[in-house]
Design a protein around this motif. Structure first.
Motif, short mmCIF file in Angstrom:
data_model
loop_
_atom_site.label_atom_id
_atom_site.label_comp_id
_atom_site.label_asym_id
_atom_site.label_seq_id
_atom_site.Cartn_x
_atom_site.Cartn_y
_atom_site.Cartn_z
N ALA A 224 0.76 -1.17 -0.02
CA ALA A 224 -0.02 0.67 -0.02
C ALA A 224 1.07 1.74 0.09
N LEU A 225 1.78 1.53 1.18
CA LEU A 225 2.77 2.00 0.90
C LEU A 225 3.63 2.87 -0.72
N ALA A 226 4.33 1.71 -0.57
CA ALA A 226 4.29 1.56 -2.30
C ALA A 226 3.61 2.06 -3.60
N ALA A 227 2.42 0.99 -3.36
CA ALA A 227 1.05 2.70 -4.43
C ALA A 227 1.37 3.42 -3.95
N PHE A 228 0.72 4.20 -2.73
CA PHE A 228 0.55 6.02 -2.74
C PHE A 228 2.11 6.31 -3.34
N GLU A 229 3.52 5.73 -3.10
CA GLU A 229 4.48 6.39 -3.63
C GLU A 229 4.78 6.50 -5.01
N LEU A 230 4.22 5.01 -5.97
CA LEU A 230 4.07 5.18 -7.34
C LEU A 230 2.94 5.87 -8.21
N SER A 231 2.42 6.71 -6.85
CA SER A 231 1.06 7.26 -8.02
C SER A 231 1.68 8.67 -8.08
N LEU A 232 2.37 9.20 -6.81
CA LEU A 232 3.68 10.42 -7.62
C LEU A 232 3.83 10.57 -8.91
N VAL A 233 3.20 11.29 -9.57
CA VAL A 233 3.47 11.32 -11.08
C VAL A 233 3.77 12.80 -11.23
N SER A 234 4.66 13.36 -11.73
CA SER A 234 4.55 14.75 -11.51
C SER A 234 4.74 15.16 -13.37
N PHE A 235 4.39 14.69 -14.12
CA PHE A 235 4.50 15.74 -15.62
C PHE A 235 3.96 16.71 -16.05
N GLU A 236 3.48 17.61 -14.95
CA GLU A 236 2.83 18.66 -15.59
C GLU A 236 3.06 19.87 -15.05
N SER A 237 4.67 19.99 -15.64
CA SER A 237 5.70 21.55 -15.53
C SER A 237 5.05 21.84 -16.77
N LYS A 238 6.10 23.03 -17.18
CA LYS A 238 5.93 23.90 -18.11
C LYS A 238 6.83 23.60 -19.63
N TYR A 239 7.70 22.76 -18.70
CA TYR A 239 8.51 21.94 -20.13
C TYR A 239 7.53 21.08 -20.69
N ASP A 240 6.40 20.35 -19.34
CA ASP A 240 5.94 18.86 -20.62
C ASP A 240 5.03 19.23 -21.26
N ALA A 241 4.57 20.81 -20.84
CA ALA A 241 3.53 21.27 -21.83
C ALA A 241 4.14 21.94 -23.03
N VAL A 242 5.51 22.37 -22.41
CA VAL A 242 6.06 23.06 -24.33
C VAL A 242 6.20 21.79 -24.89
N LYS A 243 6.06 20.55 -24.29
CA LYS A 243 6.86 18.23 -25.41
C LYS A 243 5.85 18.82 -25.11
N THR A 244 4.54 18.36 -25.06
CA THR A 244 3.36 18.58 -26.12
C THR A 244 1.96 19.16 -26.49
N ASP A 245 3.06 20.41 -26.64
CA ASP A 245 2.99 21.57 -27.62
C ASP A 245 2.14 22.15 -27.24
N ASN A 246 1.80 22.55 -26.09
CA ASN A 246 0.95 23.05 -25.15
C ASN A 246 1.26 24.54 -24.31
N ALA A 247 2.80 24.71 -24.97
CA ALA A 247 3.29 26.27 -24.15
C ALA A 247 4.31 26.35 -25.93
N GLU A 248 4.49 27.30 -24.81
CA GLU A 248 6.26 27.54 -25.98
C GLU A 248 6.85 28.17 -24.72
N PHE A 249 8.69 28.24 -25.42
CA PHE A 249 9.62 28.50 -23.74
C PHE A 249 9.58 29.97 -24.15
#
Lengths: 343, 218
Positions: free
Chosen positions: A171-196
């Motif tokens: 259960a502890l591992a499951a919560f830790e694995l749920s900590l996903v972080s790909f919503e930065s500006k860098y990610d937005a640029v990578k997905t063509d949703n923003a520009e540097f």
């Protein structure tokens, strides 16, 4: 009337699906396949929810005063700020700074020296460490089994009240694995949703020239153990990866940390010796302390002008993921808060 | 009694409806902990894993234990018989008994196990993940350590320090006793130097190799 009800149900289902999707953002094509399967959220009471309760509960420590969150604060991308070296039970000071916790599904090994080879085993380390939680799995299970709150929480998750180490650690591992972080500006640029911006673009170029070899995008770590020429702190003499492998070439090597969320995860380095990014860049611009010339992980200093440093930092700040840090699904669970207030 | 003997009894009596392998300890002083081995050495704790127990004839596996892993404990659980169960033993006349002393590296590289592999068994390293394959603690006048104690916690599953050992023993007839000779184990190691081993490394591998040589068929 019937159609309206059906429509309401469909809208409701859509909102639930959207909320669940928000909880752990789906990695997209530029993100590599993780080593661990990411948790799915079919129900309200899943292992992630149970793991979240355990993660925030002081019940894990021998004196019921230290939780995982004590050193891994959600508002700091689950890192430990304010202290160079993290501290645990009875104000015991450790030897390293607790790293941020995110994108763990993409990590093969855990801890600064990779001492833990599997995420399910990771929690055992702080639980048993006399300077962290000072407890043990047997004592924890006894406390959980004696708790009405946890008997119910385990029942909600597993449909029975069996509380064992496998379920607890998973259960502890499951919560830790749920900590996903790909919503930065860098990610937005990578997905063509923003520009540097122009400055960020210049910083990105410098990053790719000077930093990407070790802090490899898109995870911003190559997952390896490296010696970045930090002067040896004689008060700790922490030999890093060598303590695990006993291989001479691993002396003073530590896992390359991700640069994501770096505004939230200060201080920097395994022993938290640098408080600011400028101090970090100052270190890399110095070519002192190369221990094994010719074989060193970092042979040359990275010389950057004042403006170039500003550009680089400007890019690095695009790696901050505010949505992750302030995601309510990751913060102190209301259920636990309500229980603790009643108690 | 100079030898501390662990029997692996292969019962093939027709009267048994379900034949069993038994790990038991044939030593009177087992009732008293620490177990006195000789004038110099005594043992207060002895536990080890046995995994992948099976019998082969030629290249064919003709019998397998029901469970993959067993934790053999002769000290904390000293009166209990450690039963390794499997069906069909009564039909076996001879073969090669094979098992792993320790937890194989494939299992160890996975997550947390259950039953004998549960970390509550006290056989899992928490500061560095992985199972302790063989745990032996006691006192010897040869040890220069505090209170002459020795602690041999032998483990390690990652290269270059994989410590689990595959043991092969020929069995014939209707009954075979497999013995672990702890007298030999203690007599042939240098407790003056190797008295505290608690991490994977060359010493742990070397002692596990030595432990392997201490099993034999009686």
């Amino acid at each position: 009337m019937y159609n309206k009800s059906l429509l309401s149900i469909l809208i409701g289902l859509f909102l639930v699906a959207f909320a669940l999707k928000k909880r752990t953002p789906e990695p997209t094509s530029y993100i590599p396949t993780p080593f661990y399967r990411l948790p799915v959220f079919p129900t309200k009471n899943d292992t992630v929810a149970l793991g979240r309760l355990l993660f925030y509960d002081n019940i894990l420590s021998a004196n019921n005063q230290v939780s995982c969150a004590s050193c891994h604060n959600s508002y700091n991308a689950f890192a430990h700020t304010d202290h160079q070296l993290s501290h645990g039970i009875f104000d015991s000071v450790g030897t390293r700074n607790a790293p941020g916790l995110f994108n763990l599904a993409w990590q093969k090994e855990f801890m600064w020296d990779g001492a833990t080879h599997h995420i399910e085993a990771q929690a055992l380390a702080p639980l048993h460490d006399p300077k962290e939680m000072g407890s043990n799995i047997k004592a924890l299970l006894s406390k959980l089994r004696a708790s009405d709150f946890y008997r119910k929480a385990f029942y909600d998750t597993y449909k029975d009240t069996i509380i064992n180490s496998n379920r607890t650690l998973k259960a502890l591992a499951a919560f830790e694995l749920s900590l996903v972080s790909f919503e930065s500006k860098y990610d937005a640029v990578k997905t063509d949703n923003a520009e540097f911006s122009t400055q960020e673009k210049a910083g990105y170029k410098l990053f790719k020239q000077n930093c990407n070899k070790c802090h490899t995008e898109p995870l911003f770590t190559n997952g390896k153990y490296m010696d970045n020429n930090l002067p040896i702190d004689s008060s700790l003499d922490d030999k890093g990866r060598f303590l695990v492998t006993k291989q001479k070439e691993d002396r003073y090597k530590f896992k390359v940390p991700s640069l994501r969320n770096l505004s939230y995860t200060y201080p920097y380095m395994h022993d938290g010796r640098f408080t600011t990014l400028n101090q970090v860049l100052q270190h890399y611009s110095s070519n002192q302390n190369i221990k094994n010339k010719g074989k060193a992980d970092l042979e040359k200093a990275i010389h950057l002008s004042f403006n170039e440093r500003a550009d680089l930092i400007s890019f690095l700040l695009t790696l901050n993921d505010k949505n992750f840090v302030f995601n309510p699904a990751y913060s102190f669970p209301k259920k636990l808060k309500d229980y603790l207030i009643q108690e | 009694m100079q030898h501390l003997i662990f029997f692996l009894l292969v019962f093939m009596n027709i009267g048994f409806t379900s034949a069993q392998l038994k790990f038991s300890l044939a030593h009177d002083s087992l009732l008293y902990i620490p177990i006195r081995i000789n004038q110099e050495d005594s043992v207060s704790l002895l536990r080890f894993y046995i995994s992948n127990i099976h019998i082969e004839q030629g290249r064919k596996i003709i019998w397998e234990a029901h469970k993959k892993h067993y934790l053999i404990d002769f000290t904390q659980n000293r009166l209990a018989t450690n039963i390794v169960s499997g069906t069909g033993l009564e039909n076996i006349k001879k073969g090669r008994l094979k098992f792993t002393l320790g937890v194989d590296h494939k299992t160890a590289s996975q997550g947390i196990g259950e039953g004998p592999l549960d970390p509550i068994q006290g056989m899992y390293w928490t500061w560095q993940s992985g199972y302790i394959n063989f745990k032996l603690e006691g006192v010897s006048s040869k040890c220069p350590s505090r209170k002459n104690r020795f602690q041999l916690h032998l483990g390690g599953f990652q290269k270059p320090f994989r410590s689990a050992q595959i043991i092969e023993l020929q069995i014939t007839g209707t009954r075979a006793n497999v013995v672990f000779n702890i007298h030999k184990f203690l007599a042939e190691i240098n407790l003056r130097e190797a008295h505290s081993i608690m991490s994977p490394g060359e010493k742990a591998v070397s002692l596990m190799e030595h432990a392997k040589r201490c099993f034999y068929v009686q």
